[in-house]
Design an enzyme around this catalytic site. Structure first.
Site, mmCIF file in Angstrom:
data_model
loop_
_atom_site.group_PDB
_atom_site.id
_atom_site.type_symbol
_atom_site.label_atom_id
_atom_site.label_comp_id
_atom_site.label_asym_id
_atom_site.label_seq_id
_atom_site.Cartn_x
_atom_site.Cartn_y
_atom_site.Cartn_z
ATOM 1 N N ASP A 1 5.607 9.738 4.212
ATOM 2 C CA ASP A 1 4.254 10.082 4.443
ATOM 3 C C ASP A 1 4.160 11.457 3.452
ATOM 4 O O ASP A 1 2.961 11.921 3.076
ATOM 5 C CB ASP A 1 3.772 10.396 5.656
ATOM 6 C CG ASP A 1 3.249 9.098 6.300
ATOM 7 O OD1 ASP A 1 3.260 7.991 5.630
ATOM 8 O OD2 ASP A 1 3.445 9.209 7.500
ATOM 9 N N ARG B 1 -3.925 11.476 1.911
ATOM 10 C CA ARG B 1 -2.578 12.168 1.620
ATOM 11 C C ARG B 1 -2.803 12.649 -0.103
ATOM 12 O O ARG B 1 -2.210 13.544 -0.243
ATOM 13 C CB ARG B 1 -1.601 11.396 2.104
ATOM 14 C CG ARG B 1 -1.347 11.502 3.556
ATOM 15 C CD ARG B 1 -0.077 11.151 3.976
ATOM 16 N NE ARG B 1 0.024 10.895 5.353
ATOM 17 C CZ ARG B 1 -0.356 11.790 6.505
ATOM 18 N NH1 ARG B 1 -0.465 12.743 6.358
ATOM 19 N NH2 ARG B 1 -0.380 10.865 7.675
ATOM 20 N N ARG C 1 -4.282 -4.545 3.451
ATOM 21 C CA ARG C 1 -2.823 -4.061 3.632
ATOM 22 C C ARG C 1 -2.120 -5.115 4.344
ATOM 23 O O ARG C 1 -2.517 -5.868 5.001
ATOM 24 C CB ARG C 1 -2.464 -2.699 4.356
ATOM 25 C CG ARG C 1 -3.436 -1.528 3.584
ATOM 26 C CD ARG C 1 -3.242 -0.331 4.213
ATOM 27 N NE ARG C 1 -1.915 0.074 4.733
ATOM 28 C CZ ARG C 1 -1.563 1.242 5.534
ATOM 29 N NH1 ARG C 1 -2.498 1.952 6.034
ATOM 30 N NH2 ARG C 1 -0.405 1.531 5.687
ATOM 31 N N LYS D 1 -0.365 12.831 14.318
ATOM 32 C CA LYS D 1 -0.936 11.654 14.276
ATOM 33 C C LYS D 1 -0.377 10.731 15.027
ATOM 34 O O LYS D 1 -0.923 9.649 15.638
ATOM 35 C CB LYS D 1 -1.494 11.330 12.813
ATOM 36 C CG LYS D 1 -2.084 10.063 12.413
ATOM 37 C CD LYS D 1 -2.961 10.157 11.246
ATOM 38 C CE LYS D 1 -2.281 9.285 10.049
ATOM 39 N NZ LYS D 1 -2.055 8.135 10.128
ATOM 40 N N GLN E 1 5.715 1.509 12.697
ATOM 41 C CA GLN E 1 4.479 0.791 13.177
ATOM 42 C C GLN E 1 4.986 -0.370 13.790
ATOM 43 O O GLN E 1 4.690 -0.798 14.646
ATOM 44 C CB GLN E 1 3.446 0.710 11.937
ATOM 45 C CG GLN E 1 2.937 2.033 11.682
ATOM 46 C CD GLN E 1 1.953 1.915 10.516
ATOM 47 O OE1 GLN E 1 1.930 0.909 10.135
ATOM 48 N NE2 GLN E 1 1.333 2.941 10.178
ATOM 49 N N ARG F 1 0.223 6.706 19.803
ATOM 50 C CA ARG F 1 0.889 6.052 20.746
ATOM 51 C C ARG F 1 0.544 6.388 22.145
ATOM 52 O O ARG F 1 0.578 5.725 22.941
ATOM 53 C CB ARG F 1 2.345 6.229 20.550
ATOM 54 C CG ARG F 1 2.824 5.417 19.297
ATOM 55 C CD ARG F 1 4.306 6.109 18.779
ATOM 56 N NE ARG F 1 4.697 5.082 17.460
ATOM 57 C CZ ARG F 1 4.431 5.442 16.532
ATOM 58 N NH1 ARG F 1 3.583 6.130 15.943
ATOM 59 N NH2 ARG F 1 5.034 4.416 15.455
ATOM 60 N N SER G 1 10.006 -0.052 9.269
ATOM 61 C CA SER G 1 8.655 0.509 9.506
ATOM 62 C C SER G 1 8.484 0.972 11.150
ATOM 63 O O SER G 1 8.681 -0.252 12.057
ATOM 64 C CB SER G 1 7.591 -0.670 9.267
ATOM 65 O OG SER G 1 6.424 -0.452 9.898
ATOM 66 N N ARG H 1 -0.041 4.535 -3.760
ATOM 67 C CA ARG H 1 0.250 6.130 -3.766
ATOM 68 C C ARG H 1 1.278 6.514 -4.965
ATOM 69 O O ARG H 1 1.181 7.585 -5.464
ATOM 70 C CB ARG H 1 1.005 6.747 -2.514
ATOM 71 C CG ARG H 1 0.080 6.757 -1.312
ATOM 72 C CD ARG H 1 0.695 7.313 -0.131
ATOM 73 N NE ARG H 1 -0.853 7.454 0.798
ATOM 74 C CZ ARG H 1 -0.579 7.839 2.046
ATOM 75 N NH1 ARG H 1 0.764 7.551 2.716
ATOM 76 N NH2 ARG H 1 -1.628 7.981 2.830
ATOM 77 N N LYS I 1 0.279 1.595 1.036
ATOM 78 C CA LYS I 1 -0.152 2.549 1.907
ATOM 79 C C LYS I 1 -1.816 2.700 2.033
ATOM 80 O O LYS I 1 -2.388 1.341 1.040
ATOM 81 C CB LYS I 1 0.409 4.002 1.805
ATOM 82 C CG LYS I 1 1.923 4.035 2.225
ATOM 83 C CD LYS I 1 2.088 3.755 3.576
ATOM 84 C CE LYS I 1 3.599 3.852 3.934
ATOM 85 N NZ LYS I 1 3.702 3.613 5.463
HETATM 86 C C1 S3P Z 1 3.731 5.592 11.146
HETATM 87 C C2 S3P Z 1 4.733 4.972 10.227
HETATM 88 C C3 S3P Z 1 4.833 4.953 8.695
HETATM 89 C C4 S3P Z 1 3.716 6.018 8.134
HETATM 90 C C5 S3P Z 1 2.341 5.986 8.879
HETATM 91 C C6 S3P Z 1 2.577 6.273 10.256
HETATM 92 C C7 S3P Z 1 4.043 5.448 12.538
HETATM 93 O O1 S3P Z 1 4.134 3.773 8.419
HETATM 94 O O2 S3P Z 1 3.638 5.751 6.817
HETATM 95 O O3 S3P Z 1 1.558 6.912 8.433
HETATM 96 O O4 S3P Z 1 3.187 6.336 13.141
HETATM 97 O O5 S3P Z 1 4.755 4.926 12.995
HETATM 98 P P1 S3P Z 1 5.250 2.210 8.501
HETATM 99 O O6 S3P Z 1 5.258 2.099 9.729
HETATM 100 O O7 S3P Z 1 4.668 1.550 7.408
HETATM 101 O O8 S3P Z 1 6.773 2.921 8.084
#
Ligand code: S3P
Length: 433
Positions: A319, A392, A124, A25, A169, A30, A167, A350, A346
């Site tokens: 995750d 999840r 979020r 995923k 992301q 990306r 993070s 969780r 999340k």
């Molecule tokens: C992800 C980073 C994680 C993860 C998410 C996917 C990613 O989150 O929990 O399911 O693809 O960069 P964070 O960026 O909050 O760490």
């Protein structure tokens, strides 16, 4: 057995077989974004089947990127180059990855974009991308730091930024924004997080530098770099594999093969923890595709010791913690999770969701602000559980249910489709009763 949005999972005797997983995923998101802003066509095989990655493709189409889905999970994307077209609202659905990472790209456009999400995504935190993107010159309106976001693009300026939360992301968001910035954007992460953003940018032809220091890991990207399309096959999703690997851990004598699985070292901490708990793992056919490590996994259940997950491991396993926690009562020494406060923001809270469901199955659980302590050697009984609308959580408790006494009903099981629509069917295929 599936009935509308609820699924009944019966206890199992063993787990055996082969599980081929849809593409990872994190990498799918990306690749879809970078292929969209690259020049020329990209051909992506084994794109994630999850609804979240479909949300990313939907947003890219809104932004003027043309793509089509061929047979067998192949997506062909015609890159638009760095300049995209103004869109109606960008619907990110349940996907925090879509909203956070794409915000870095729309922040560099010459127009304004409205990013919206479902009820869970609307709760979020987004200030983690709003603060640095605003420092780069974008103007972002939000609902007190939460979606919807209205992002007015700008000629971005490079920043030197240390992320307060670890993070991936946010890191990817800022690296993508860095492509549009004037100068060198420097991002420091306090703990090493998954590096798919860096690996993907390089695959699409960008140059990045990396430095590790006492402060953490610094990544540097120069603005104005043009990307070119790629042909790639996305390795199987390791976080989806986690459910089957944990199911195998539950049964001494289980045997599973998982071909073409993502083995990126920033994601593979799960394999160490499962080996420590008692899973025998061997890896063959190691290969590298566009900088991502892939291999075939053979596993055998052998023992069920315990584990402690804390510090950098909690970020690396973020995750996978729900499913590790869900199998914890069946281990001899239990599992303790610390430093995982991020789990509270999340798709659901969780920590609370895992604690509530384990208690409904008769387990003793200590819930803490930043984790859980779950004693081992506990017997669980079947129960009526809730997924809390979180993929999840639904999948983690389908795994725990395999070793419970009696049937377990999971409400809101359809949320598994966010990352893995075929999950329950595949679980049935490898379960022996
Ligand atoms: C992800 C980073 C994680 C993860 C998410 C996917 C990613 O989150 O929990 O399911 O693809 O960069 P964070 O960026 O909050 O760490």
């Amino acid at each position: 057995m599936q009935n509308g949005s609820q699924v009944t999972v019966r206890p199992a005797r063993n787990v055996r077989g082969t599980v081929s997983l849809p593409g990872d995923k994190s990498i799918s998101h990306r690749y879809a974004m970078l292929a969209g802003v690259a020049e020329g066509p990209s051909r992506i095989e084994n794109y994630s089947t999850g609804a979240d990655c479909a949300s990313t493709l939907g947003c890219m189409r809104e932004l003027g990127v043309s793509w089509r889905e061929k047979e067998n999970g192949v997506i062909e994307i015609q890159g638009s180059g760095l300049s995209l077209s103004p869109a109606a609202a960008l619907d990110c659905g349940n996907s925090g990855s879509t909203m956070r990472m794409l915000s870095g790209i729309v922040a560099g456009q010459k127009f304004s974009s409205e990013m919206v999400g479902d009820e869970s995504l609307s709760r979020r935190p987004m200030e983690r991308v709003i603060t640095p993107l605003s420092a780069m010159g974008a103007h972002i309106a939000s609902q007190a730091g939460k979606p919807p976001l209205r992002i007015t693009g700008a000629a971005l300026k490079a920043i030197d930024y240390t992320m307060p939360v670890a993070s991936a992301q946010v890191k990817s968001c800022l690296l993508f924004a860095g492509l549009y910035a004037d100068g060198e954007t420097r991002i420091t992460e306090p703990l090493r997080t998954r590096d798919h953003g860096e690996v993907a940018l390089r695959a699409f032809g960008a140059k990045l530098d990396r430095r590790s220091s006492g402060q953490g890991n610094e990544i540097i990207i120069r603005g104005g770099q043009r990307l070119r399309g790629i042909e790639a096959r996305i390795p199987g999703d390791l976080s989806s594999a986690a459910f089957f690997l944990c199911a195998a851990t539950l049964f001494p004598g289980s045997q599973l093969t998982v071909p073409s699985l993502l083995m990126n070292p920033t994601r593979a901490r799960l394999l160490d923890v499962l080996m420590q708990i008692g899973l025998r793992i061997s890896v063959t056919q190691l290969d590298e595709i566009h900088g991502e490590l892939v291999g075939s996994l053979q596993v055998e259940g052998a023992g069920l010791k315990g584990a402690t997950i804390a510090g950098a491991d909690s970020a690396a396993l973020i995750d996978e913690i729900p499913v590790l926690a869900a199998i914890a009562p069946f281990t001899a020494q239990g599992i303790e999770v610390r430093d995982a406060r991020e789990l509270r923001v999340k798709e659901s809270d969780r920590i609370a969701a895992v604690a509530a469901n384990l208690r409904l199955m008769g387990a003793q659980v200590e819930e803490r602000e930043d984790g859980l302590k779950i004693p081992g050697a506990q017997a669980l009984h079947g129960a009526e559980l809730d997924s809390y609308g979180d993929h999840r959580i639904a999948m983690a408790f389908a795994v725990a249910a395999l070793r419970a006494e009696g049937d377990t009903l999971i409400r809101g099981a359809e949320s598994a489709a966010i990352s893995y629509p075929a999950f329950f069917q595949t679980l049935e295929e490898v379960t022996e009763r």
